[in-house]
Design an enzyme around this catalytic site. Structure first.
Site, PDB file in Angstrom:
ATOM      1  N   HIS A  62       0.937  -1.076   0.167  1.00  8.30           N
ATOM      2  CA  HIS A  62      -0.153  -0.034   0.246  1.00  8.30           C
ATOM      3  C   HIS A  62       0.822   1.744  -0.146  1.00  8.30           C
ATOM      4  CE1 HIS A  62      -3.645  -2.372   2.067  1.00  8.30           C
ATOM      5  NE2 HIS A  62      -3.465  -2.271   1.193  1.00  8.30           N
TER       6      HIS A  62
ATOM      7  N   GLU B 133       1.676   3.969   3.310  1.00  6.25           N
ATOM      8  CA  GLU B 133       1.686   3.246   4.253  1.00  6.25           C
ATOM      9  C   GLU B 133       3.471   3.867   4.488  1.00  6.25           C
ATOM     10  OE1 GLU B 133       0.019  -0.105   4.632  1.00  6.25           O
ATOM     11  OE2 GLU B 133      -2.138   1.280   3.908  1.00  6.25           O
TER      12      GLU B 133
ATOM     13  N   ARG C 117      -2.862   4.787  -2.443  1.00  2.17           N
ATOM     14  CA  ARG C 117      -3.033   3.076  -2.173  1.00  2.17           C
ATOM     15  C   ARG C 117      -2.803   2.211  -2.918  1.00  2.17           C
ATOM     16  NH1 ARG C 117      -5.629   0.205   2.689  1.00  2.17           N
ATOM     17  NH2 ARG C 117      -6.442  -1.661   1.839  1.00  2.17           N
TER      18      ARG C 117
ATOM     19  N   HIS D 295       2.647  -2.833   7.605  1.00  2.00           N
ATOM     20  CA  HIS D 295       2.044  -2.118   6.683  1.00  2.00           C
ATOM     21  C   HIS D 295       1.562  -0.752   8.174  1.00  2.00           C
ATOM     22  CE1 HIS D 295      -1.067  -4.574   3.689  1.00  2.00           C
ATOM     23  NE2 HIS D 295       0.124  -5.365   3.453  1.00  2.00           N
TER      24      HIS D 295
ATOM     25  N   GLU E  43       0.533  -3.874  11.776  1.00  2.00           N
ATOM     26  CA  GLU E  43       0.161  -2.777  11.200  1.00  2.00           C
ATOM     27  C   GLU E  43       0.571  -1.730  12.006  1.00  2.00           C
ATOM     28  OE1 GLU E  43      -1.894  -1.742   8.872  1.00  2.00           O
ATOM     29  OE2 GLU E  43      -3.487  -3.196   8.190  1.00  2.00           O
TER      30      GLU E  43
HETATM   31 ZN   LIG Z   1      -1.968  -1.448   3.986  1.00  2.00          ZN
END
Ligand SMILES: [Zn+2]
Length: 412
Positions: free
Chosen positions: A174, A177, A229, A297, A373
């Protein structure tokens, strides 16, 4: 002047945007839905998107949802909040201010690579090349795949000797990020340079495959649109596929969109995108040696265990993954008190499908598969200030060292 004389001038205007998109007075609201009904209303809003950018998805009552609202929709949005009796606070007053504070990436020489700022794709690649030169016999370059715009998906293998298991690290799928590639390059650097015995033991326990930016076109494009993204492949109406919905494992079984303009557009078919197709072929070529696959991420501070598509589908060693994950999160919190939630993706977040770690664990039955994350919890969201790169790198490395040590301890 006759109107037709204007035409040649008009057609000469280039259609490709080269100046940066600005986010002046775009705001990010954090909403905490209280009821399932409110969660569903937010999901509907997300599906019909209409200019709102959901930074985090609506998942369940009590779980915050962050939404970026453009200034021209502000009053529509406030009406919506009132009508639905939703409690919301403004978490980011002006998105452009945070983008300005990040100081846009500038190209650096490999010698000047550092973790006080975010870097361009070119700088990251130049730094990877410099590692190959500086650590002969330890660092080798890998081209793991290709992108739609013809870039290489660049990685390195770090090996301190023969006969080791493999561990694969990806980030940047992504594009927006940015903290993910920054953290992964931090860990790579520590694996090569740290004198800490526990870091050395983990670094030298495996052959490490590092791929900091597996969506290179998207990452390059965040120079123009910081909030991008997806990849950059044009479809009929909109550009880009969410590459973390495109893997061939329960593809399009929920939490992914068939709408080309959605930020979670899953692509025309599983592995329709050259990035996922080519990289998955590379992963398959080394899969037999791998015991670990980690995806990085941001944001929300979660450590996610497969799977994302079905609550009743869990990895064979689900209990072990929870136990090791909890230990990793515990170590992560020691240095700065950063709290992570650990759990199966579908329970912690919401249903998704076609994600990379699920494909690796589900298809190749690898032992350790996690999605990080990273920081924060929405205070800055995707625009984490550069001063937080090193602290994020440090605590994430702490957790990784614990994760691998625990895994090896339990197995030996
Ligand atoms: Zn992500």
């Amino acid at each position: 002047m006759k109107p037709f004389l204007l035409l040649p001038l008009l057609v000469m205007i280039p259609l490709i945007a080269t100046s940066k998109i600005r986010f002046d007075n775009y705001q990010v609201y954090q909403i905490i839905p209280n009821t399932l009904e409110q969660v569903n209303i937010l999901r509907e809003l997300e599906e019909n998107s209409q200019g709102y950018d959901f930074w985090t998805d609506a998942s369940k009552p009590g779980q915050p949802v962050d939404i970026m609202v453009p200034p021209h929709l502000k009053y529509n949005f406030l009406d919506f909040l009132n009508l639905q009796k939703l409690n919301a606070g403004v978490w980011i007053e002006n998105v452009q201010k945070l983008i300005d504070d990040e100081k846009s990436q500038v190209s650096r020489r490999a010698e000047d690579f550092n973790w006080k700022e975010y870097h361009t794709l070119e700088t990251i690649n130049a730094w990877l090349d410099s590692l190959v030169e500086r650590y002969p016999g330890i660092v080798t370059p890998i081209v793991g795949g290709r992108s739609y715009e013809g870039r290489e998906i660049r990685g390195v293998k770090v090996s301190f000797g023969p006969g080791r298991k493999g561990a694969f690290i990806e980030s940047g799928i992504h594009a927006r990020e940015w903290i993910a590639p920054a953290t992964v390059t931090y860990i790579l650097n520590e694996f090569l340079n740290s004198k800490d015995a526990s870091v050395r033991a983990v670094a030298e326990s495996r052959d490490w495959y590092f791929f900091p930016s597996i969506n290179p076109d998207g990452y390059a494009y965040t120079q123009i649109d910081r909030m991008w993204r997806k990849n950059r492949r044009p479809y009929k109406q909109c550009v880009g596929v969410d590459l973390n919905r495109n893997w061939d494992y329960h593809w399009m079984e929920g939490g992914a969109s068939s709408d080309e303009c959605s930020t979670t557009f899953a692509g025309g078919s599983a592995f329709s995108e050259i990035e996922t197709k080519s990289l998955s072929e590379y992963i398959t070529s080394v899969a037999d040696t791998l015991d670990t696959y980690l995806a990085f991420h941001s944001y929300s501070q979660y450590l996610l265990i497969p799977f994302s598509h079905d609550e009743s589908a869990v990895p064979e060693n689900n209990d072990e993954l929870h136990q090791i994950g909890k230990a990793a999160a515990e170590s992560l919190s020691v240095r700065y008190g950063t709290n992570y939630t650990v759990g199966n993706w579908i329970n912690v977040l919401y249903i998704s499908s076609g994600v990379s770690v699920d494909w690796v664990v589900g298809t190749h039955q690898r032992r350790l598969g996690y999605t990080y994350e990273l920081r924060d919890e929405g205070q800055h969201g995707f625009l984490l200030p550069p001063e937080q790169i090193i602290p994020t790198g440090e605590e994430t490395l702490d957790s990784l060292v614990r994760m691998i040590s625990e895994a090896d301890y339990h197995r030996n």
